[in-house]
Design an enzyme around this catalytic site. Sequence first.
Site, PDB file in Angstrom:
ATOM      1  N   TYR A 229       0.905  -1.238  -0.001  1.00  0.00           N
ATOM      2  CA  TYR A 229       0.141  -0.027  -0.167  1.00  0.00           C
ATOM      3  C   TYR A 229       0.893   1.160   0.233  1.00  0.00           C
ATOM      4  CZ  TYR A 229      -4.379  -2.075  -0.562  1.00  0.00           C
ATOM      5  OH  TYR A 229      -5.602  -2.628  -1.039  1.00  0.00           O
ATOM      6  N   MET A 240      -8.050  -0.500   4.929  1.00  0.00           N
ATOM      7  CA  MET A 240      -8.698  -1.144   5.542  1.00  0.00           C
ATOM      8  C   MET A 240     -10.039  -1.631   4.931  1.00  0.00           C
ATOM      9  SD  MET A 240      -7.778  -1.625   8.863  1.00  0.00           S
ATOM     10  CE  MET A 240      -6.879  -1.102  10.093  1.00  0.00           C
ATOM     11  N   HIS A 241     -10.008  -2.240   3.686  1.00  0.00           N
ATOM     12  CA  HIS A 241     -11.319  -2.268   2.841  1.00  0.00           C
ATOM     13  C   HIS A 241     -12.439  -3.156   3.862  1.00  0.00           C
ATOM     14  CE1 HIS A 241      -8.964  -1.489  -0.680  1.00  0.00           C
ATOM     15  NE2 HIS A 241      -7.993  -2.554  -0.087  1.00  0.00           N
ATOM     16  N   ASP A 242     -11.985  -4.436   4.322  1.00  0.00           N
ATOM     17  CA  ASP A 242     -13.127  -5.215   4.746  1.00  0.00           C
ATOM     18  C   ASP A 242     -13.510  -4.482   6.202  1.00  0.00           C
ATOM     19  OD1 ASP A 242     -12.568  -6.755   2.663  1.00  0.00           O
ATOM     20  OD2 ASP A 242     -11.137  -8.154   3.794  1.00  0.00           O
TER      21      ASP A 242
END
Length: 308
Positions: A229, A240-242
């Site tokens: 990233y 922190m997509h999820d």
Amino acid sequence: MTTPLIIDTDPGVDDAFALALAVASPEVELIGVTTVFGNVSLEDTTRNALRLLALLGREDVPVGVGASRPLIHPHPHLSSAHGSDGLSGFAHTLPEATRGPDLRDAVTLMRELLEQADRPVTIVPIGPLTNIALLLAAHPYLKPKIGRLVVMGGGVNGGNVTATAEFNLWSDPEAARRVLVEEDVPTTLVTMDLTRRCAVSAEWLQALAGKSEVNATLVGLTPDYLATYRRFLGWDGMAMHDAVAVAEAVRPGILRATGFPVDVDCSYGPNRGALLVDQRLEVSNPKTLDIALDTDLDGLRQFILDRL
Ligand code: BDR
Ligand code: CA
């Protein structure tokens, strides 16, 4: 009253934070975790899910093992942003699980949990949508038991695994199309356009690590992911997509969503797995999908930090 929650996951560094956020949130009761291939093999995602739940002190939550490959087209293995074992090579730093996966496979576990639930269940799919497509195809009578799907996936303005496709949708486009386009379960799609804007800094991670040993262990899973990233973002942080999807499941409305007609490209060309979002003002298609496009970015980061 708490909302029963099922997380369908392929841990995955950001999946690890998503599980931790769910466990730390009193508004939801984590009643099941199901695993799917994705960031790494099914064997590894299942091991990671079991060990993460051991770290989080929630070995009472059943883990149902799901799909090891996409529905239709075999999945080419790509090197992962999440490192060789899905957790930056640090899965071994997690406590060993004292139990194995549930005897019920992912779809059977979800079926039984939905059947038994006395109120609508929120399902948060944060990996390829294979298990969810199979659930809806095999047991359509259970759809009214699902309060909402909060799906992490897709990109409105391009992808991360190809120019146009985001990883979770690209990993099983036919399953994604079934769930997001063909089905009629209330769904909020949390795309990478927003989750990338919610990226957290290295300082944020340090602050988190300082709060508890469990958090320090979670942050210890991030080096490979952070390195990827750092290149994508151009600064020292990670998406922190999820966990952003879980935040919406925990606190409905924390993300601001707009309805658009969508499709998923299932062709075998360069756009395979792309999310097509019809943003024209005048559209005749009455079927829309709620896409989370905005939030109070600092507020969201603070919410996750406070919870963990
Ligand atoms: C999604 O892909 C995976 O690598 C992450 O865990 C997340 O679910 C982001 O594109
Ligand atoms: Ca994931």
